[in-house]
Design an enzyme around this catalytic site. Structure first.
Site, PDB file in Angstrom:
ATOM      1  N   THR B 335       1.278  -1.372  -0.355  1.00 40.32           N
ATOM      2  CA  THR B 335      -0.013   0.149   0.276  1.00 40.32           C
ATOM      3  C   THR B 335       1.045   1.294  -0.043  1.00 40.32           C
ATOM      4  O   THR B 335       1.031   2.505  -0.538  1.00 40.32           O
ATOM      5  CB  THR B 335      -0.529   0.130   0.788  1.00 40.32           C
ATOM      6  OG1 THR B 335      -1.996  -1.234   1.099  1.00 40.32           O
ATOM      7  CG2 THR B 335      -1.823   1.662   1.370  1.00 40.32           C
ATOM      8  N   TRP B 338       2.669   1.810  -3.170  1.00 43.34           N
ATOM      9  CA  TRP B 338       1.671   2.056  -4.869  1.00 43.34           C
ATOM     10  C   TRP B 338       1.065   3.290  -4.274  1.00 43.34           C
ATOM     11  O   TRP B 338       1.423   3.856  -5.809  1.00 43.34           O
ATOM     12  CB  TRP B 338       0.402   1.038  -4.390  1.00 43.34           C
ATOM     13  CG  TRP B 338      -0.900   1.658  -5.054  1.00 43.34           C
ATOM     14  CD1 TRP B 338      -0.589   1.300  -6.487  1.00 43.34           C
ATOM     15  CD2 TRP B 338      -1.660   3.230  -4.792  1.00 43.34           C
ATOM     16  NE1 TRP B 338      -2.024   1.423  -6.915  1.00 43.34           N
ATOM     17  CE2 TRP B 338      -2.541   2.992  -6.162  1.00 43.34           C
ATOM     18  CE3 TRP B 338      -2.352   3.828  -3.702  1.00 43.34           C
ATOM     19  CZ2 TRP B 338      -4.238   3.271  -6.270  1.00 43.34           C
ATOM     20  CZ3 TRP B 338      -3.402   4.482  -4.203  1.00 43.34           C
ATOM     21  CH2 TRP B 338      -4.342   4.317  -5.461  1.00 43.34           C
ATOM     22  N   HIS B 339       1.478   3.870  -3.118  1.00 43.48           N
ATOM     23  CA  HIS B 339       1.277   6.146  -2.993  1.00 43.48           C
ATOM     24  C   HIS B 339       2.275   6.302  -3.912  1.00 43.48           C
ATOM     25  O   HIS B 339       2.509   7.260  -4.209  1.00 43.48           O
ATOM     26  CB  HIS B 339       1.140   6.281  -1.656  1.00 43.48           C
ATOM     27  CG  HIS B 339      -1.062   5.863  -1.541  1.00 43.48           C
ATOM     28  ND1 HIS B 339      -0.990   4.774  -0.742  1.00 43.48           N
ATOM     29  CD2 HIS B 339      -1.851   6.732  -1.427  1.00 43.48           C
ATOM     30  CE1 HIS B 339      -1.897   4.643  -0.032  1.00 43.48           C
ATOM     31  NE2 HIS B 339      -2.334   6.009  -0.625  1.00 43.48           N
ATOM     32  N   GLY B 340       3.254   5.761  -3.755  1.00 41.49           N
ATOM     33  CA  GLY B 340       4.464   6.575  -4.422  1.00 41.49           C
ATOM     34  C   GLY B 340       5.988   5.638  -4.143  1.00 41.49           C
ATOM     35  O   GLY B 340       6.240   4.927  -3.091  1.00 41.49           O
TER      36      GLY B 340
END
Lengths: 596, 508
Positions: B335, B338-340
């Site tokens: 997670t 995935w955000h950066g």
């Protein structure tokens, strides 16, 4: 069809017709509304003849104009103008004007309405009714007639020194009558009938739909407003070139072929274009800024902030972005030394006059009201002081009247609240410090005192060389009303010998000649140097002022003095060269002697 | 093209809405597809090719998976781990096809989003000199890749039929309302709507209202609070004090919520105008009493995607507590990632994982006590007291959840982990910078109003007030509609104001 529905349709159709009325007049929509609510009639007096910095005629006027300004040579046209802005009402008002000529020449009198400029440069015709205009008792306009800025009632008079002219007349806000509806031509009648029929059927369909039931009426209203609101911005004028308030050229439409380039930024450019042109933009911006300005104590814009309580405006960043390494300082000093050497070789004494930042002189207000810490000012001023000291070590006189201005600020305002320029009082302090330094080498140069000047007061700002009064510049940053919230009155000083100074004006170069002075000064600098021209011309025989910035050359080129003005300096052969800059210009010292 | 840009709001949206309403039913999908591709191409025309390739891979992949699924083929292979160790595997052919398709999807994501991150770390670790690639990440790649994976997995699981019409699959992947910032729409949730959907007055009215709410959240709240947060987070850390750091952190907490939830609202609203019904993405996350609850309320489409396509396939909580904790750890690691592609996001993911695992362990322990001592009356009384205590501790639990979330957002927002660390130390008074600016420099009345409204609206007070039945309900709805129009005009004014760019020669 029930009665309620018919009544609704008729009323809405009538309303639409009523809203269309201005379209049939000469003024159009913008002019019609502005004429209805006009607060101003104008009487402009243009003098053609010998140009000096003294006024060519004196006048007494009743009723007292709410704004009367003098300007000379604005735009380099060598005309003296007096613009009298008279408050206008619905009823007739008597005008009485007495002119006394101070020099021979010709005076053009223009009776008219004001020039109202829209957001995007459109000029609107605002009509003002004039009648019974008499010059020295002779009637020249007996009946009521409406005049706009573009189409004024004009009368030319030749005058000789000492002539007294009596002008009388009456004026009022324009009353529309059937004669004004000149636009109602036969084609437009058909247009009106078709439009009404279409609108009638549309309203009929909409009302039947709403009355049909099963649908929440408030939702229908929501959608009926929301979707048209989305479409309205598309009907803007997408051919506008400039925005007056923003003082810039609007983004142009990108060419479609750019879309197919490998690294296309068509989308970004089109967004900029659309951002600048969509209909209702100006009104939406006004609404946003009015809300912000109403609520906040401090109004922040991209490049400035306005402290509402005290009425002060400051440019941001509040401190100069002059975070130089020692190498850069050496380089700047080297450029100054090179210019100094050039001057010495040509028997010219070189001086640097640095105008302190308004933000640093009035830092206490910023610290108190904006929450800045003094440390920030101290740190940046230490860096800047190094440059000054290094330059002084090379025997280049550097005048930085910071302390003097801080002291002077206790007596009167040294900077305008709504402009970044120094006031006449502030400029006088700067002038005095410069002259004290100059007199070390030129003892015969006199320093004028404020007793040599006539004093006047105004809440308007007179901060550029044309001596015109303006509301200030900062309002454009905040997109707020041109009139400051808190009116502050400023003292202005005009030398008693104004009419002895001869002027020759080109766009960026101005020559001042004063027969009683000695020596020649070449003054190069920014708009801050304009304010020195209230005093400096009365200390020397000749001044040539060259405006370095705001010229149609690239910003990085503007300060390349030796490259651009070597010939001008050598031709003029001044005794003194003064470079007048502000603290924010320090980085441009790195360009002074660049030849590339 | 952002939803909050003038060109979207006053050009793209009205034209697309008008076209969608005017064209015949069978042409609506194609109109939307073209509009969506145009929407995507507006910002980055080059990367349309990447998206189209993803569509083709998933179209072919899903058909292949479905074909192999129907034949039930399996095959075996041997993995030689070392000379002594061999691993005999058997795998269904469909699974292999699925893996290949998903790998295809992820390869684009890896190349555009993570390649440089790995190169940077490998270079740092091994003193290497691998060159970075000069590439800009295609907008929305994380979102549409996950949607594409959802489609092919759903086909593999035989939850949906593979889409035979490539245009309809393309419409699912490219649909502009959720293309750039979600919500991540799972294929099984919209498969029916792509085939059969209707546009009616109520849906349009609901969509318009939802869109306006989202726009106002983004423009009036998130942007205002974001300006404050940006001012604080761009200050050097040694020029911040405790109060300012808290102000920055709180403003950012509400900025990110209103920014993201506003965007989701706009997407849901636009979907509704076009006849789609997307699932909710936020459910008042800041009223949570635990981090577990927070993640049930925050970015719901992402959490459920991870639950359905990673956590449950990994075994979820069915294979013992330790395995469950490990699965949670993995899910939150991904997670964050995935955000950066920075360590800040990874650490933020792990920060959440730690608290979720602790909460899970705590719940497991109390459940164990409950099941073991349920026959015993004394133990039952103890549990009741425990429940009461938990109830009484509700404000503290709120506080705990908020604190963990805020700290998490500091890690998320900070440019570097070092900045985040010192920022947190300043927040808790361990370090103290030399303050250069006081509070008034950061906030004025508008910001205070935005923050107050932000705090109030982060709880479901307003919606509860509207739900109350009564005579005045119609009047209240009419008043709300009026208020929404006002909000729309204010938002449009704010957007227009951002285009105001005066040029005044100055500082000379």
């Amino acid at each position: 069809m029930n009665k309620k529905r018919i009544l609704g349709i008729v009323l809405l159709t009538l309303l639409i017709n009523l809203l269309c009325v201005p379209l049939w007049t000469e003024c159009g929509y913008g002019g019609f509304v502005r004429t209805l609510f006009s607060k101003e009639a104008r009487l402009d007096l243009l003098y053609f003849g010998k140009i000096t910095s003294a006024e060519p005629f004196q006048y007494k006027v009743s009723p007292k104009p709410f704004l009367a300004s003098w300007s000379y040579g604005a735009g380099g046209d060598n005309v003296h103008r007096a613009n009298l802005r008279l408050g206008v009402k619905g009823q007739w008002q008597r005008l009485s004007l007495q002119l006394k000529a101070q020099r021979d020449g010709t005076i053009d009198m223009l009776f008219r309405g004001p020039e109202v400029q829209g957001e995007y440069g459109t000029l609107y015709s605002v009509l003002i009714d004039w009648r019974n205009i008499k010059i020295n008792g002779k009637t020249i306009l007996p009946k009521c007639k409406a005049f706009s800025f573009k189409n004024p009632f004009k009368k030319q008079l030749s005058v000789k020194k000492g002539d007294v002219i009596q002008i009388e007349g009456e004026f009022r806000r324009h009353h529309f009558s059937i004669r004004d509806f000149t636009g109602l031509r036969s084609g437009m009648v058909w247009y009106l009938i078709t439009g009404n029929l279409l609108f009638f059927s549309l309203i009929y369909r909409l009302l039947s739909y709403i009355q049909g039931g099963g649908i929440r009426k408030s939702d229908v209203v929501l959608l009926a407003i929301f979707f048209p609101l989305l479409f309205i911005p598309m009907i803007g004028n997408f051919n506008r070139l400039k925005s007056v308030r923003e003082n810039r050229v609007l983004a142009g439409k990108p060419e479609l072929k750019e879309l197919f380039k490998e690294k296309s930024d068509y989308g970004r450019r089109y967004e900029k274009y659309f951002d600048d042109h969509f209909a209702g933009r100006a009104s939406l911006i006004k609404l946003h800024d009015a809300t912000q300005n109403k609520l906040n104590k401090i109004i922040r814009a991209k490049k400035a902030l306005y402290i509402k309580e005290s009425g002060w405006m400051f440019l941001t960043p509040l401190v100069s972005n002059c975070n130089w390494k020692s190498g850069m300082i050496r380089s700047a000093v080297h450029h100054l030394a090179q210019l100094n050497q050039f001057c010495s070789q040509n028997n010219i004494k070189f001086y640097v006059l640095e105008v302190p930042k308004k933000e640093s002189v009035y830092k206490e207000i910023i610290i108190d009201k904006y929450g800045f810490d003094n440390q920030i000012f101290i740190k940046t001023s230490q860096r800047q002081e190094t440059i000054r000291n290094e330059t002084r070590k090379r025997n280049i006189p550097w005048i930085y009247p910071y302390k003097e201005l801080c002291d002077a600020a206790k007596k009167d305002l040294v900077f305008f609240k709504w402009s970044w320029h120094w006031t006449d009082w502030g400029a006088f302090v700067g002038y005095r410090e410069l002259m004290l330094e100059v007199r070390k080498s030129f003892q015969d140069i006199p320093i004028i005192s404020l007793d040599d000047c006539r004093k006047s007061r105004s809440w308007l700002i007179r901060d550029t060389w044309d001596r015109a009064y303006r509301p200030g510049y900062f309002y454009a940053f905040f997109n707020i009303s041109n009139a400051p919230h808190n009116r502050t009155f400023y003292n202005y000083y005009d030398h008693k010998d104004c009419d002895k100074v001869m002027l020759k004006v080109e766009r960026y170069i101005k020559d001042f000649t004063y027969p009683e002075g000695k020596h020649k000064i070449m003054l190069m600098g920014t708009s801050q140097s304009d304010n020195l021209l209230q005093f400096l011309p009365f200390s020397v025989a000749q001044i040539k002022q060259i405006r370095l910035n705001k010229r149609p050359i690239e910003e990085k080129e503007q300060f390349k003095i030796l490259k651009l003005y070597r010939k001008a300096i050598l031709d003029f052969k001044p005794d003194i060269l003064v470079l007048c800059i502000t603290t924010d210009n320090l980085p441009q010292l790195l360009d002074l002697c660049s030849t590339k | 093209m952002l939803f909050s840009s003038t060109v979207f709001l006053f050009l793209f949206l009205p034209i697309v809405c008008a076209l969608h309403l005017l064209v015949r039913k069978e042409l609506k999908d194609y109109t939307l597809l073209l509009a969506s591709i145009f929407f995507y191409a507006w910002g980055e025309p080059r990367y349309v090719a990447v998206m189209l390739l993803t569509i083709i891979i998933n179209y072919v992949g899903a058909l292949w998976v479905a074909n192999l699924n129907s034949k039930k083929k399996t095959f075996g292979f041997t993995l030689f781990l070392s000379e002594r160790t061999k691993l005999n595997c058997s795998c269904s052919a469909a699974k292999l096809a699925l893996l290949l398709t998903v790998l295809g999807d992820l390869s684009f994501l890896f190349y555009f989003k993570y390649f440089n991150f790995f190169v940077e770390n490998i270079n740092a670790l091994f003193d290497g000199h691998i060159d970075f690639i000069k590439v800009i990440m295609p907008i929305g790649i994380s979102f549409y890749t996950f949607q594409a994976i959802s489609y092919v997995v759903d086909v593999y699981r035989e939850e949906v039929e593979p889409q035979k019409n490539i245009y309809k699959l393309a419409l699912y992947i490219t649909l502009f309302p959720q293309l750039v910032a979600g919500p991540i729409v799972k294929y099984h949730d919209v498969a029916d709507q792509i085939e059969h959907r209707t546009v009616d007055f109520e849906k349009v009215a609901y969509g318009v209202k939802r869109f306006i709410v989202g726009l106002a959240k983004k423009v009036l709240l998130a942007n205002t609070l974001g300006a404050v947060a940006d001012k604080v987070f761009t200050q050097p850390i040694d020029q911040l004090d405790c109060v300012t750091t808290w102000l920055g952190a709180i403003c950012y907490t509400f900025q990110i919520y209103y920014d993201f939830s506003g965007y989701s609202d706009m997407a849901i609203g636009l979907g509704s105008i076009l006849g789609f019904k997307f699932l909710e993405n936020f459910n008042y996350p800041y009223i949570s009493r635990s981090i577990t609850e927070f993640w049930r309320r925050w970015h719901i489409s992402l959490s459920t995607w991870f639950r359905e396509y990673i956590y449950i396939p990994l075994g979820g909580n069915r294979k013992g507590n330790l395995r469950c904790y490990a699965n949670l750890f993995i899910v939150f690691l991904i997670t964050g990632f995935w955000h950066g592609a920075t360590w800040s996001f990874v650490v933020w993911g792990l920060w959440n994982a730690v608290f979720i695992i602790i909460e899970k362990a705590g719940r497991n322990m109390t459940q164990n006590i409950g099941t073991k001592s349920s026959p015993d009356e004394a133990a039952s009384n103890l549990l009741q007291r425990y429940d009461k205590a938990i109830h009484l501790l509700a404000p503290l639990r709120h506080l705990y959840a908020l604190l963990v979330v805020i700290i998490g957002w500091v890690i998320f927002r900070a440019d570097t982990l070092s900045y985040a660390w010192h920022y947190l130390l300043t927040m808790f008074g361990v370090e103290r910078g030399e303050t250069m600016c006081h509070l008034i420099y950061y906030v004025d009345r508008i910001e205070i109003i935005a923050l107050t409204v932000g705090i109030v609206c982060s709880a479901p007070l307003c919606s509860k007030m509207l739900e109350v039945e009564g005579r005045s309900r119609q009047l209240r709805i009419a008043a709300v509609n009026l208020w929404l129009l006002a909000l729309f005009i204010l938002s449009a004014a704010s957007i227009a104001a951002s285009t105001y760019n005066p040029f005044i020669y100055f500082r000379f």
